[in-house]
Design a protein around this motif. Structure first.
Motif, PDB file in Angstrom:
ATOM      1  N   UNK A 130     -61.724 110.368  73.577  1.00 10.71           N
ATOM      2  CA  UNK A 130     -63.132 110.275  73.962  1.00 10.71           C
ATOM      3  C   UNK A 130     -63.538 108.836  74.224  1.00 10.71           C
ATOM      4  N   UNK A 131     -64.399 108.607  75.228  1.00 12.95           N
ATOM      5  CA  UNK A 131     -64.859 107.238  75.482  1.00 12.95           C
ATOM      6  C   UNK A 131     -65.656 106.711  74.292  1.00 12.95           C
ATOM      7  N   UNK A 132     -65.535 105.399  74.056  1.00 15.08           N
ATOM      8  CA  UNK A 132     -66.267 104.782  72.953  1.00 15.08           C
ATOM      9  C   UNK A 132     -67.761 104.803  73.221  1.00 15.08           C
ATOM     10  N   UNK A 133     -68.124 104.504  74.463  1.00 11.84           N
ATOM     11  CA  UNK A 133     -69.519 104.332  74.840  1.00 11.84           C
ATOM     12  C   UNK A 133     -69.837 105.167  76.068  1.00 11.84           C
ATOM     13  N   UNK A 134     -71.066 105.607  76.162  1.00 14.54           N
ATOM     14  CA  UNK A 134     -71.566 106.243  77.376  1.00 14.54           C
ATOM     15  C   UNK A 134     -72.827 105.493  77.800  1.00 14.54           C
ATOM     16  N   UNK A 135     -72.772 104.898  78.978  1.00 13.57           N
ATOM     17  CA  UNK A 135     -73.948 104.262  79.557  1.00 13.57           C
ATOM     18  C   UNK A 135     -74.740 105.357  80.266  1.00 13.57           C
ATOM     19  N   UNK A 136     -76.007 105.499  79.911  1.00 13.21           N
ATOM     20  CA  UNK A 136     -76.834 106.600  80.402  1.00 13.21           C
ATOM     21  C   UNK A 136     -77.989 106.051  81.219  1.00 13.21           C
ATOM     22  N   UNK A 137     -78.179 106.624  82.397  1.00 17.44           N
ATOM     23  CA  UNK A 137     -79.350 106.320  83.214  1.00 17.44           C
ATOM     24  C   UNK A 137     -80.034 107.643  83.524  1.00 17.44           C
ATOM     25  N   UNK A 138     -81.148 107.914  82.820  1.00 17.01           N
ATOM     26  CA  UNK A 138     -81.858 109.152  83.066  1.00 17.01           C
ATOM     27  C   UNK A 138     -82.200 109.901  81.797  1.00 17.01           C
ATOM     28  N   UNK A 139     -82.180 111.206  81.883  1.00 13.85           N
ATOM     29  CA  UNK A 139     -82.630 112.084  80.802  1.00 13.85           C
ATOM     30  C   UNK A 139     -81.502 112.342  79.809  1.00 13.85           C
ATOM     31  N   UNK A 140     -81.461 111.559  78.751  1.00 14.58           N
ATOM     32  CA  UNK A 140     -80.348 111.706  77.818  1.00 14.58           C
ATOM     33  C   UNK A 140     -80.393 113.021  77.056  1.00 14.58           C
ATOM     34  N   UNK A 141     -81.549 113.709  77.037  1.00 18.30           N
ATOM     35  CA  UNK A 141     -81.601 114.994  76.340  1.00 18.30           C
ATOM     36  C   UNK A 141     -80.707 116.035  77.009  1.00 18.30           C
ATOM     37  N   UNK A 142     -80.331 115.804  78.279  1.00 22.50           N
ATOM     38  CA  UNK A 142     -79.429 116.740  78.954  1.00 22.50           C
ATOM     39  C   UNK A 142     -78.047 116.759  78.300  1.00 22.50           C
ATOM     40  N   UNK A 143     -77.708 115.720  77.547  1.00 23.46           N
ATOM     41  CA  UNK A 143     -76.413 115.682  76.867  1.00 23.46           C
ATOM     42  C   UNK A 143     -76.278 116.785  75.828  1.00 23.46           C
ATOM     43  N   UNK A 144     -77.399 117.418  75.454  1.00 23.55           N
ATOM     44  CA  UNK A 144     -77.380 118.503  74.470  1.00 23.55           C
ATOM     45  C   UNK A 144     -77.376 119.879  75.131  1.00 23.55           C
ATOM     46  N   UNK A 145     -77.432 119.936  76.444  1.00 20.60           N
ATOM     47  CA  UNK A 145     -77.485 121.211  77.154  1.00 20.60           C
ATOM     48  C   UNK A 145     -76.098 121.849  77.210  1.00 20.60           C
ATOM     49  N   UNK A 146     -76.027 123.184  77.294  1.00 17.89           N
ATOM     50  CA  UNK A 146     -74.751 123.809  77.654  1.00 17.89           C
ATOM     51  C   UNK A 146     -74.409 123.419  79.083  1.00 17.89           C
ATOM     52  N   UNK A 147     -73.169 123.033  79.330  1.00 15.74           N
ATOM     53  CA  UNK A 147     -72.809 122.455  80.628  1.00 15.74           C
ATOM     54  C   UNK A 147     -71.643 123.196  81.278  1.00 15.74           C
TER      55      UNK A 147
END
Length: 372
Positions: free
Chosen positions: A109-126
């Protein structure tokens, strides 16, 4: 529609330690994960000393970790902190609650995730939708239509913002409530390909752009196959729409299978070179799908797909009461309920799928009341 979670200023010291670990010469993702497992945090790693580090990694890597921060790395830290001070920019580490749980359990897994936008989407089923850059007209239409339907069903569509199938998938997904996440192979401040600049702005506004690469990282060829493990690792399943033999989409599908994800493929004409990759995946065990309902049915029973179609549980009573009957800002709900943003995103999604709530264009949510 932008990120509704409050923008919390990052801890500069903690961010600096994570970037220093990520940027240490000779220390890759696997080595850094090994060290985190041994010492617990970047700060503990840098305080451990050469002898303790050398017991875990080769001496050259231990020496690099003990060396002072270089001017180049100090500049990277400075630029990153400045970038994070802007709205809707976030840095999610493996130890943050916002780090996608499914991604954390892939081999590297990557150490870091650079996020631009709606970080709450990271909790969605994908679900990931991928395919050929040189897609056919029908392939692009299939990708767009499938992605829109999957997004409207409550799945966040993940893709790589490449031309062709990826672009079509993002375009379709932006029309649904699940929205879309673009995992890119450059720094979060770069757009590649350049012709997708307008699309990137739309995704940053209504969806989310994710990168593991530092600010300023250019489009290096090796970065794109590597980022595919994030596309598949974040998703519960991968749908391949069109793919030639030996294409990058097959790499993503192979990674998905190795990670225990569902793999779906659309069949095509036996005369089309763009169908050969999908046919190969089907021969190797991917599920042949012709409709969105077939994908959703499989995702319903996937152990990684969380509440693809859910009914609100009894625990939603407090949320429904807090919603009242007027439009509300999600931040106001968080304040009144004392819960975290990840919990709220999941609960709001369940209510939306159950037809008890709608999201308004301005980002507010409103309870729907069925006629008696």
């Amino acid at each position: 529609m932008q990120d509704t979670a409050p923008h919390t200023p990052p801890d500069p010291r903690a961010i600096a330690d994570w970037i220093r670990l990520e940027g240490t010469n000779g220390v890759g993702c696997r080595t850094a994960n090994l060290l985190l497992a041994a010492f617990g945090s970047p700060l503990a790693i840098f305080r451990a000393g050469h002898a303790a580090l050398a017991a875990q990694v080769p001496a050259a890597q231990a020496a690099a970790l003990c060396a002072p921060v270089t001017p180049e790395l100090a500049r990277r830290i400075e630029l990153t902190l400045a970038w994070l001070s802007e709205p809707h920019h976030h840095l999610v580490t493996q130890q943050d609650a916002d780090y996608p749980g499914d991604l954390l359990h892939i081999p590297d897994p990557p150490l870091l995730l650079y996020i631009n936008g709606r970080r709450e989407l990271l909790h969605m089923p994908m679900i990931a939708v991928v395919g050929s850059r040189n897609a056919s007209t029908q392939g692009r239409a299939n990708a767009e239509n499938f992605a829109e339907a999957l997004s409207r069903a409550g799945l966040c569509v993940v893709s790589g913002m490449a031309l062709g199938i990826d672009t079509a998938a993002h375009e379709g997904a932006l029309r649904g409530s699940g929205s879309t996440i673009a995992v890119i192979g450059t720094g979060p401040d770069r757009v590649y390909p350049a012709r997708n600049r307008a699309l990137a702005h739309r995704i940053a506004d209504a969806g989310c752009i994710v990168s593991e690469y530092a600010l300023g990282t250019p489009p290096v060829a090796n970065n794109f196959p590597r980022r595919n493990r994030i596309i598949s690792g974040m998703a519960a399943g991968v749908l391949v729409v069109e793919a030639a033999a030996q294409s990058g989409s097959l790499i993503t599908a192979q990674m998905a299978a190795e990670q225990g994800r569902e793999v779906f493929a659309l069949p095509g004409s036996i005369h089309s070179a763009l169908a050969k990759g999908c046919h190969q995946l089907i021969r190797e065990g991917a599920q042949l799908v012709e409709t969105v309902d077939e994908v959703l049915a499989a995702m319903q029973v996937s152990p990684l797909a969380r509440q693809v179609a859910a009914c609100p549980a009894a625990g939603d009573a407090a949320l429904l009461a807090a919603l009242g009957h007027d439009p509300m800002e999600p931040d106001a709900l968080l304040d009144s309920l004392g819960q975290d943003a990840g919990w709220l995103a999941g609960e709001l999604l369940a209510l939306e799928l159950a037809g008890q709530l709608e999201r308004l264009p301005d980002g507010r949510v409103q309870r729907l009341v069925r006629p008696a």
